[in-house]
Design a protein around this motif. Structure first.
Motif, PDB file in Angstrom:
ATOM      1  N   ALA A  10       0.848  -1.247  -0.048  1.00 39.88           N
ATOM      2  CA  ALA A  10      -0.091  -0.081   0.013  1.00 39.88           C
ATOM      3  C   ALA A  10       0.919   1.099  -0.047  1.00 39.88           C
ATOM      4  O   ALA A  10       1.968   1.426   0.791  1.00 39.88           O
ATOM      5  CB  ALA A  10      -0.907   0.073   1.042  1.00 39.88           C
ATOM      6  N   ILE A  11       0.627   2.313  -0.852  1.00 40.61           N
ATOM      7  CA  ILE A  11       1.009   3.556  -1.128  1.00 40.61           C
ATOM      8  C   ILE A  11       0.382   4.757  -0.906  1.00 40.61           C
ATOM      9  O   ILE A  11      -1.078   4.713  -0.929  1.00 40.61           O
ATOM     10  CB  ILE A  11       1.995   3.423  -2.174  1.00 40.61           C
ATOM     11  N   CYS A  51       4.502  -4.775  -6.668  1.00 37.16           N
ATOM     12  CA  CYS A  51       3.497  -4.148  -7.022  1.00 37.16           C
ATOM     13  C   CYS A  51       3.004  -3.064  -5.897  1.00 37.16           C
ATOM     14  O   CYS A  51       2.850  -3.261  -4.834  1.00 37.16           O
ATOM     15  CB  CYS A  51       2.140  -4.942  -7.394  1.00 37.16           C
ATOM     16  N   PHE A  52       2.750  -1.713  -6.374  1.00 33.81           N
ATOM     17  CA  PHE A  52       2.389  -0.589  -5.419  1.00 33.81           C
ATOM     18  C   PHE A  52       0.830  -0.178  -5.882  1.00 33.81           C
ATOM     19  O   PHE A  52       0.674  -0.006  -6.928  1.00 33.81           O
ATOM     20  CB  PHE A  52       3.140   0.555  -5.591  1.00 33.81           C
ATOM     21  N   PHE A  53      -0.126  -0.283  -4.729  1.00 39.88           N
ATOM     22  CA  PHE A  53      -1.311   0.189  -4.949  1.00 39.88           C
ATOM     23  C   PHE A  53      -1.710   1.331  -3.964  1.00 39.88           C
ATOM     24  O   PHE A  53      -1.194   1.181  -2.836  1.00 39.88           O
ATOM     25  CB  PHE A  53      -2.347  -0.875  -4.708  1.00 39.88           C
ATOM     26  N   PRO A  54      -2.381   2.390  -4.243  1.00 43.61           N
ATOM     27  CA  PRO A  54      -2.847   3.366  -3.482  1.00 43.61           C
ATOM     28  C   PRO A  54      -3.762   2.564  -2.237  1.00 43.61           C
ATOM     29  O   PRO A  54      -4.214   1.596  -2.504  1.00 43.61           O
ATOM     30  CB  PRO A  54      -3.660   4.424  -4.196  1.00 43.61           C
ATOM     31  N   LYS A  55      -3.819   3.109  -1.151  1.00 37.84           N
ATOM     32  CA  LYS A  55      -4.286   2.482  -0.066  1.00 37.84           C
ATOM     33  C   LYS A  55      -5.822   1.997   0.078  1.00 37.84           C
ATOM     34  O   LYS A  55      -6.270   1.141   0.298  1.00 37.84           O
ATOM     35  CB  LYS A  55      -4.120   3.242   1.197  1.00 37.84           C
ATOM     36  N   LYS A  59      -7.223  -1.517   0.186  1.00 39.83           N
ATOM     37  CA  LYS A  59      -8.009  -1.790   1.271  1.00 39.83           C
ATOM     38  C   LYS A  59      -9.453  -2.693   0.818  1.00 39.83           C
ATOM     39  O   LYS A  59      -9.824  -3.475   1.433  1.00 39.83           O
ATOM     40  CB  LYS A  59      -8.505  -0.590   1.954  1.00 39.83           C
ATOM     41  N   VAL A  60      -9.983  -2.518  -0.463  1.00 41.99           N
ATOM     42  CA  VAL A  60     -11.081  -3.109  -0.907  1.00 41.99           C
ATOM     43  C   VAL A  60     -10.740  -4.363  -1.271  1.00 41.99           C
ATOM     44  O   VAL A  60     -11.261  -5.389  -1.011  1.00 41.99           O
ATOM     45  CB  VAL A  60     -11.766  -2.424  -2.168  1.00 41.99           C
ATOM     46  N   ALA A  61      -9.475  -4.502  -2.065  1.00 41.35           N
ATOM     47  CA  ALA A  61      -9.032  -5.736  -2.198  1.00 41.35           C
ATOM     48  C   ALA A  61      -8.595  -6.954  -1.110  1.00 41.35           C
ATOM     49  O   ALA A  61      -8.893  -7.951  -1.194  1.00 41.35           O
ATOM     50  CB  ALA A  61      -7.737  -6.133  -3.236  1.00 41.35           C
ATOM     51  N   LEU A  62      -8.317  -6.425   0.032  1.00 44.55           N
ATOM     52  CA  LEU A  62      -7.881  -7.149   1.075  1.00 44.55           C
ATOM     53  C   LEU A  62      -9.175  -7.399   1.926  1.00 44.55           C
ATOM     54  O   LEU A  62      -9.216  -8.109   2.899  1.00 44.55           O
ATOM     55  CB  LEU A  62      -7.124  -6.278   2.090  1.00 44.55           C
ATOM     56  N   GLY A  64     -10.121  -5.322   4.114  1.00 43.84           N
ATOM     57  CA  GLY A  64      -9.782  -5.067   5.390  1.00 43.84           C
ATOM     58  C   GLY A  64      -8.813  -3.738   5.586  1.00 43.84           C
ATOM     59  O   GLY A  64      -8.671  -3.105   4.356  1.00 43.84           O
ATOM     60  N   GLU A  65      -8.174  -3.605   6.679  1.00 47.30           N
ATOM     61  CA  GLU A  65      -7.491  -2.440   6.809  1.00 47.30           C
ATOM     62  C   GLU A  65      -5.990  -3.136   6.267  1.00 47.30           C
ATOM     63  O   GLU A  65      -5.531  -4.224   6.025  1.00 47.30           O
ATOM     64  CB  GLU A  65      -7.287  -2.187   8.280  1.00 47.30           C
ATOM     65  N   VAL A  66      -5.204  -1.886   5.825  1.00 50.64           N
ATOM     66  CA  VAL A  66      -3.797  -1.907   5.297  1.00 50.64           C
ATOM     67  C   VAL A  66      -2.854  -1.507   6.596  1.00 50.64           C
ATOM     68  O   VAL A  66      -3.353  -0.785   7.373  1.00 50.64           O
ATOM     69  CB  VAL A  66      -3.402  -0.961   4.233  1.00 50.64           C
ATOM     70  N   THR A  67      -1.937  -1.983   6.475  1.00 53.27           N
ATOM     71  CA  THR A  67      -0.634  -1.904   7.776  1.00 53.27           C
ATOM     72  C   THR A  67      -0.451  -0.265   7.925  1.00 53.27           C
ATOM     73  O   THR A  67      -0.317   0.289   6.626  1.00 53.27           O
ATOM     74  CB  THR A  67       0.550  -2.609   7.465  1.00 53.27           C
TER      75      THR A  67
END
Length: 130
Positions: A10-11, A51-55, A59-62, A64-67
Motif C-alpha cells: 500500500a502506498i 506492486c504498489f497500489f494506493p491504500k 483496502k477493498v482488495a484485502l 480489511g485494513e492496510v498496515t
C-alpha cells in the motif's frame, strides 16, 4: 502449479513511489503500470515483482485494513550487496532521495548491512554476507 510470486504494498502516491525506486536503480515493470492506480518494479536477477497500489483500492482488495507503517511493518525485504561499500552506497542514496535509514551500515551476526524505509515506510535490509 504456481509459476511466480510477487508482493503488493500500500502506498500514498504512485508517482512519488516510482520516482523513489527508479532513483535507487530499480526497473519499472511496464506490464503493471497505470499512472495513478498501480505501479510495480522488478528486483534482482529473478525479476521479483513488487506492486504498489494506493491504500483505498488495496483496502477493498484485502477486504480489511492496510498496515500503518508508522506503527509497524508486516514484512521486511532483504536485498543482497556484493561489498560493504555497496551497502554504504545504498544508505547514502536512500538519504539523498528522501528515504529513511533506520539502521546505519554496521557489522552484525557475520554480515554487514543497513536498513532503510521508502517514502511510505516500507522497510528493506541491504546485506553483504561475504
Amino acid at each position: 502449479m504456481t509459476k511466480q510470486i510477487w508482493a503488493t504494498l500500500a502506498i500514498n502516491d504512485v508517482n512519488q513511489t516510482i520516482d523513489f525506486y527508479t532513483k535507487l536503480g530499480f526497473k519499472v515493470d511496464e506490464n503493471h503500470f497505470n499512472g495513478d492506480h498501480i505501479a510495480s518494479i522488478t528486483v534482482g536477477e529473478s525479476n521479483f515483482v513488487i506492486c504498489f497500489f494506493p491504500k483505498a483500492p488495496l483496502k477493498v482488495a484485502l477486504n480489511g485494513e492496510v498496515t500503518d507503517t508508522a506503527l509497524g511493518n508486516e514484512v521486511i525485504f532483504s536485498l543482497s550487496a556484493e561489498t560493504k561499500e555497496e551497502v554504504d552506497e545504498w544508505a547514502e542514496k536512500v538519504r539523498n532521495i528522501g528515504g529513511t535509514v533506520f539502521s546505519e551500515p554496521q557489522a552484525f551476526h557475520g554480515m554487514y548491512g543497513c536498513g532503510f524505509a521508502d517514502v511510505d515506510g516500507h522497510k528493506f535490509n541491504v546485506l553483504f554476507m561475504g
